[in-house]
Design a protein around this motif. Structure first.
Motif, PDB file in Angstrom:
ATOM      1  N   THR A 175      43.139  36.312  34.825  1.00  0.00           N
ATOM      2  CA  THR A 175      43.762  36.843  36.195  1.00  0.00           C
ATOM      3  C   THR A 175      44.501  35.539  36.784  1.00  0.00           C
ATOM      4  N   GLY A 214      46.591  37.227  41.727  1.00  0.00           N
ATOM      5  CA  GLY A 214      45.832  38.314  41.374  1.00  0.00           C
ATOM      6  C   GLY A 214      46.325  39.337  39.921  1.00  0.00           C
ATOM      7  N   LYS A 215      47.182  39.001  39.500  1.00  0.00           N
ATOM      8  CA  LYS A 215      47.837  39.646  38.393  1.00  0.00           C
ATOM      9  C   LYS A 215      47.018  39.399  37.131  1.00  0.00           C
ATOM     10  N   GLN A 216      46.951  40.251  36.234  1.00  0.00           N
ATOM     11  CA  GLN A 216      46.272  40.163  34.836  1.00  0.00           C
ATOM     12  C   GLN A 216      47.058  40.095  33.787  1.00  0.00           C
ATOM     13  N   GLU A 222      43.331  44.941  30.383  1.00  0.00           N
ATOM     14  CA  GLU A 222      42.046  44.956  30.554  1.00  0.00           C
ATOM     15  C   GLU A 222      41.682  46.398  29.585  1.00  0.00           C
TER      16      GLU A 222
END
Length: 134
Positions: free
Chosen positions: A16, A20-22, A57
């Motif tokens: 992350t 906040g981007k993954q 994810e």
């Protein structure tokens, strides 16, 4: 846009960014062989630090060590000097599409093992990812 076919060298991790981007991060090795001018077989390995932004994810659990992938990507190569003063290089591939081709068998024959260790993997340089345009 580059096209790479290679083997995943370690399981993907979801990282992350500070905003906040993954993304999924994993390493890929592409092995190539050819005969030199003397007719001797030459084995070269190219290592890429890979980044995949689309639903990381969900895809990361499937990108495990030994998985064989075909990817479309943008590759950025960088030269740098390590702390000992040695010239080094690293390649980062930002993956656009992934195609799963199978898995490498867990036990390698005595002929295959040296191919994987043909070159030493370059050091990975940690770079901030918060300035990426995505």
């Amino acid at each position: 846009m580059a096209h790479l076919n290679g083997t995943v060298t370690k399981d993907a991790k979801v990282i992350t960014t500070q905003n906040g981007k993954q993304f999924a991060a994993f390493d890929l090795v592409e092995n190539m062989s050819y005969k030199d001018k003397d007719g001797k077989r030459v084995q070269k390995s190219f290592y890429y630090n890979c980044i995949y932004w689309i639903q990381p994810e969900k895809i990361a659990p499937y990108i495990t060590k030994g998985t064989i992938l075909s990817v479309q990507c943008n590759v950025v190569a960088r030269a740098y000097t390590d702390s000992a003063g040695n010239a080094k290089a690293s390649s980062t591939a930002t993956i656009e599409t992934i195609k799963f081709l199978g898995r490498r068998s867990k036990s390698l024959s005595t002929e295959e093992a040296p191919k994987l260790a043909a070159t030493e993997k370059p050091e990975t340089i940690a770079e901030p990812v918060d300035d990426l345009p995505f």
